[in-house]
Structures are given as C-alpha cells and as structure tokens.
Design a protein around this motif. Structure first.
Motif, PDB file in Angstrom:
ATOM      1  N   ARG A 115      11.583  -6.154 -32.016  1.00 62.31           N
ATOM      2  CA  ARG A 115      11.970  -5.443 -31.117  1.00 62.31           C
ATOM      3  C   ARG A 115      11.024  -3.566 -31.220  1.00 62.31           C
ATOM      4  NH1 ARG A 115      16.614  -3.853 -28.376  1.00 62.31           N
ATOM      5  NH2 ARG A 115      16.184  -2.179 -27.016  1.00 62.31           N
ATOM      6  N   ALA A 116      10.059  -3.200 -31.806  1.00 64.03           N
ATOM      7  CA  ALA A 116       9.773  -2.154 -32.024  1.00 64.03           C
ATOM      8  C   ALA A 116       8.190  -2.449 -30.951  1.00 64.03           C
ATOM      9  CB  ALA A 116       8.241  -1.782 -32.835  1.00 64.03           C
ATOM     10  N   CYS A 117       7.634  -3.921 -30.955  1.00 59.46           N
ATOM     11  CA  CYS A 117       6.659  -4.206 -29.793  1.00 59.46           C
ATOM     12  C   CYS A 117       7.183  -4.530 -28.270  1.00 59.46           C
ATOM     13  CB  CYS A 117       6.325  -6.099 -30.374  1.00 59.46           C
ATOM     14  SG  CYS A 117       5.233  -5.636 -31.849  1.00 59.46           S
ATOM     15  N   ARG A 118       8.301  -4.476 -28.310  1.00 60.03           N
ATOM     16  CA  ARG A 118       9.243  -4.987 -27.247  1.00 60.03           C
ATOM     17  C   ARG A 118       9.518  -2.976 -26.296  1.00 60.03           C
ATOM     18  NH1 ARG A 118      14.463  -8.070 -27.600  1.00 60.03           N
ATOM     19  NH2 ARG A 118      15.382  -6.819 -26.483  1.00 60.03           N
ATOM     20  N   ASP A 119       9.470  -1.437 -27.728  1.00 63.54           N
ATOM     21  CA  ASP A 119       9.118  -1.030 -26.515  1.00 63.54           C
ATOM     22  C   ASP A 119       7.735   0.122 -26.590  1.00 63.54           C
ATOM     23  OD1 ASP A 119      12.066  -1.645 -27.086  1.00 63.54           O
ATOM     24  OD2 ASP A 119      12.691   0.302 -28.352  1.00 63.54           O
ATOM     25  N   ASP A 120       6.951  -0.758 -26.876  1.00 63.28           N
ATOM     26  CA  ASP A 120       6.047  -0.563 -26.567  1.00 63.28           C
ATOM     27  C   ASP A 120       5.071   0.645 -27.693  1.00 63.28           C
ATOM     28  OD1 ASP A 120       3.154  -0.332 -24.687  1.00 63.28           O
ATOM     29  OD2 ASP A 120       3.998   1.430 -24.154  1.00 63.28           O
ATOM     30  N   LEU A 121       5.455  -0.206 -29.173  1.00 66.50           N
ATOM     31  CA  LEU A 121       4.842   0.534 -30.350  1.00 66.50           C
ATOM     32  C   LEU A 121       3.893  -0.252 -31.082  1.00 66.50           C
ATOM     33  CD1 LEU A 121       8.935   2.138 -31.311  1.00 66.50           C
ATOM     34  CD2 LEU A 121       6.667   3.346 -30.614  1.00 66.50           C
ATOM     35  N   SER A 122       2.850   0.126 -31.693  1.00 72.49           N
ATOM     36  CA  SER A 122       2.534  -0.414 -31.957  1.00 72.49           C
ATOM     37  C   SER A 122       2.996  -0.901 -33.806  1.00 72.49           C
ATOM     38  CB  SER A 122       0.680  -0.213 -32.662  1.00 72.49           C
ATOM     39  OG  SER A 122       0.815   1.469 -32.988  1.00 72.49           O
ATOM     40  N   VAL A 123       2.497  -2.850 -33.889  1.00 70.78           N
ATOM     41  CA  VAL A 123       2.623  -2.686 -35.072  1.00 70.78           C
ATOM     42  C   VAL A 123       1.811  -3.514 -36.360  1.00 70.78           C
ATOM     43  CG1 VAL A 123       5.164  -4.401 -36.601  1.00 70.78           C
ATOM     44  CG2 VAL A 123       5.430  -3.205 -33.901  1.00 70.78           C
ATOM     45  N   LEU A 124       2.147  -3.969 -37.582  1.00 67.12           N
ATOM     46  CA  LEU A 124       1.146  -4.250 -37.914  1.00 67.12           C
ATOM     47  C   LEU A 124       2.101  -5.548 -39.281  1.00 67.12           C
ATOM     48  CD1 LEU A 124      -2.017  -2.619 -38.656  1.00 67.12           C
ATOM     49  CD2 LEU A 124      -2.309  -5.179 -37.705  1.00 67.12           C
ATOM     50  N   TYR A 125       2.127  -6.351 -39.782  1.00 63.69           N
ATOM     51  CA  TYR A 125       2.854  -6.821 -40.915  1.00 63.69           C
ATOM     52  C   TYR A 125       1.713  -7.629 -41.921  1.00 63.69           C
ATOM     53  CZ  TYR A 125       5.564 -10.840 -43.463  1.00 63.69           C
ATOM     54  OH  TYR A 125       5.976 -11.485 -44.104  1.00 63.69           O
ATOM     55  N   HIS A 126       2.083  -7.038 -42.701  1.00 62.35           N
ATOM     56  CA  HIS A 126       1.044  -7.606 -44.267  1.00 62.35           C
ATOM     57  C   HIS A 126       2.175  -8.176 -45.250  1.00 62.35           C
ATOM     58  CE1 HIS A 126      -2.204  -6.539 -43.188  1.00 62.35           C
ATOM     59  NE2 HIS A 126      -2.112  -5.432 -42.167  1.00 62.35           N
ATOM     60  N   ARG A 127       2.328  -9.417 -45.706  1.00 65.80           N
ATOM     61  CA  ARG A 127       2.782  -9.503 -47.003  1.00 65.80           C
ATOM     62  C   ARG A 127       2.022  -8.888 -47.916  1.00 65.80           C
ATOM     63  NH1 ARG A 127       2.657 -14.094 -49.685  1.00 65.80           N
ATOM     64  NH2 ARG A 127       4.788 -13.801 -50.745  1.00 65.80           N
ATOM     65  N   VAL A 128       2.547  -8.196 -48.808  1.00 68.33           N
ATOM     66  CA  VAL A 128       2.227  -7.272 -49.428  1.00 68.33           C
ATOM     67  C   VAL A 128       1.166  -8.040 -50.940  1.00 68.33           C
ATOM     68  CG1 VAL A 128       2.369  -5.884 -51.899  1.00 68.33           C
ATOM     69  CG2 VAL A 128       3.408  -5.864 -50.047  1.00 68.33           C
ATOM     70  N   PRO A 129       1.225  -9.345 -51.418  1.00 67.59           N
ATOM     71  CA  PRO A 129       0.440  -9.936 -51.976  1.00 67.59           C
ATOM     72  C   PRO A 129      -1.150 -10.043 -51.236  1.00 67.59           C
ATOM     73  CG  PRO A 129       2.358 -10.868 -52.551  1.00 67.59           C
ATOM     74  CD  PRO A 129       2.754 -10.107 -51.149  1.00 67.59           C
ATOM     75  N   ARG A 130      -0.571 -10.338 -50.246  1.00 67.84           N
ATOM     76  CA  ARG A 130      -1.968 -10.842 -49.389  1.00 67.84           C
ATOM     77  C   ARG A 130      -2.576  -9.807 -48.795  1.00 67.84           C
ATOM     78  NH1 ARG A 130      -0.320 -15.634 -45.601  1.00 67.84           N
ATOM     79  NH2 ARG A 130       0.589 -17.550 -47.178  1.00 67.84           N
ATOM     80  N   LEU A 131      -1.804  -8.591 -48.724  1.00 69.73           N
ATOM     81  CA  LEU A 131      -3.050  -7.187 -48.384  1.00 69.73           C
ATOM     82  C   LEU A 131      -3.333  -6.240 -49.633  1.00 69.73           C
ATOM     83  CD1 LEU A 131      -3.426  -4.933 -46.156  1.00 69.73           C
ATOM     84  CD2 LEU A 131      -1.295  -3.627 -47.026  1.00 69.73           C
TER      85      LEU A 131
END
Length: 248
Positions: free
Chosen positions: A122-138
């Motif tokens: 929804r944030a992407c649809r509202d033109d807000l930048s997003v990053l997703y990370h699984r904590v162990p991989r980050l």
C-alpha cells in the motif's frame, strides 16, 4: 490509417499517457461534443494515471516484497487478534508520513510477514519508497558489504527508504557486530523514516534479544518502541488451519 501528427508530438515529448488518451478519445464519437478544456483534462488524466502506475511498479520492484499481498485481501474473520480499525488506519500510510514505527509480533504462521507486505504494498501505491529485508539476510548482506568496502553505501541505500521492513527478527541474540549494525540503521531512520518490524518474540523480550551491551539495547529500543504502533497477533498457525480445511 494515418497517424495524427499530434500523436507523434506527444510521443516525442514522452507524454505517452496523453497520446494513449488522445487516441482513445479520437475513436469515441461522443468526444465530438466535448470542449477543448474537457479534451485536455481527459488526456491529462490518462497521463497522470499512467505515470502513477509506472511509479508504483518501479517502487514495488525496488521494494522486493516477500509476498504479493494487498490490504484489500486481509482476512479479518480469522481469530488472531487483528484489530480491524487499527489496521485500516495503518493502511492510510499516515504513520509513515509521520515517521512512526510499527511492530507486529505473534507466533509462527499467523500472518505477520503477509500483513507487513500488504502494508508495504500500500505504501508503494501511495508513492512512498519501501525496502523489505529479512533480518538474518540483511545482517549477512551488511557483513559482506563491510568486507568489500560497500558498507556505507548499503547503509545509505537503506536509510533513503521511507519505509524499511525488517521481517522475522529473532529469536537468536544479536552478535556485537549485529548490534552495532542495527543501531546504525535505527539511528539513520530516527525521525527521518519508518520501521516495520515483525518478530515471534514479544516486544518485552527484545532487550534480551539485542544482546550483551545494555547501552546499545537502550539506544536501539528507545528509538524503535517509543512512538510505535503495535499489532500483537495470537492463535494457531494459519497454514495448519488452511491445511485442516483442505483435508476436510
């Protein structure tokens, strides 16, 4: 059929949405009754819609969300303690614009990651930048970046996102290096961007999960928890429930 010269000019200017709207209106007999201002308004609407869609697609691709989830598909009937009013309030994304955080906790399989991805979508649809990370991989990526001279650049990339999703934190205690990594991330985002953290571990036990340096734990949790919304999910794994319904 000859191409209208206006179409060529619109494409040359990169106004492909307007060109599409111009072509669609030209093929509509009812459009002959429209005035010039109405024509212009309608083809401008096409341009705005197309540009908004392209921005959304770019943001969704950059976010790399784990699940193709959306807030419209959230199931509020499942008994897992999800507050409908709170979730719909969060779906407005005002908490991200206000630079507040969101903490989603609960046992394995109750949909923490899916709900996080729905809000991020929804944030992407509202033109807000997003990053997703699984904590162990980050943490693994940060360690690799540190060893290859890209640590500062990766931290800057993470800091630029309006919403950072840290999925599946815990239950293992953080190492000393991971504690410092997390403090850097949290410090960069404090009053500048929002965090969405999911964990099987209740917030009250995060102090122990951060590790052995009390001052670092205090600094991290003070910045993460004090202005955060909380969703505490309960119940059995949805995977188990859905499997039982399928078997029945």
């Amino acid at each position: 059929m000859l191409t209208h010269p206006t179409l060529d000019q619109l494409h040359d200017l990169g106004l492909h949405g307007m060109a599409k709207g111009f072509k669609a209106l030209s093929a509509t007999p009812e459009a002959d009754a429209l005035g010039h201002a109405e024509w212009l308004g309608l083809i401008l609407d096409h341009e705005v819609t197309q540009r908004r869609q392209k921005r959304f697609e770019a943001r969704a691709k950059a976010a790399k969300l784990r699940h193709p989830a959306s807030v419209e598909d959230v199931d509020f009937r499942t008994a897992r303690g999800l507050d409908r009013a709170l979730f719909l309030k969060l779906a407005s994304c005002d908490w991200i614009r206000e630079r507040r955080n969101l903490l989603i906790t609960g046992p394995c399989g109750v949909g923490k990651s899916w709900l996080a991805c729905a809000l991020a979508h929804r944030a992407c649809r509202d033109d807000l930048s997003v990053l997703y990370h699984r904590v162990p991989r980050l943490f693994a990526a940060l360690d690799l970046a540190r060893n290859h001279g890209r640590y500062s650049r990766l931290l800057r990339t993470i800091a630029r996102a309006k919403l950072l999703v840290l999925d599946d934190w815990g239950p293992e205690p953080l190492t000393g290096e991971q504690q410092r990594d997390l403090l850097e991330i949290v410090e960069d985002r404090y009053d500048a961007g929002s965090l969405l953290i999911t964990s099987q571990v209740p917030v009250e036990k995060w102090y122990e999960m951060i590790g052995s340096i009390p001052t670092l734990a205090d600094a991290i949790l003070d910045r993460v928890v004090h202005n955060a919304y909380r969703i505490n999910l309960t119940g059995e794994s949805l995977r188990k429930t859905h499997r039982a319904e399928f078997d029945a």
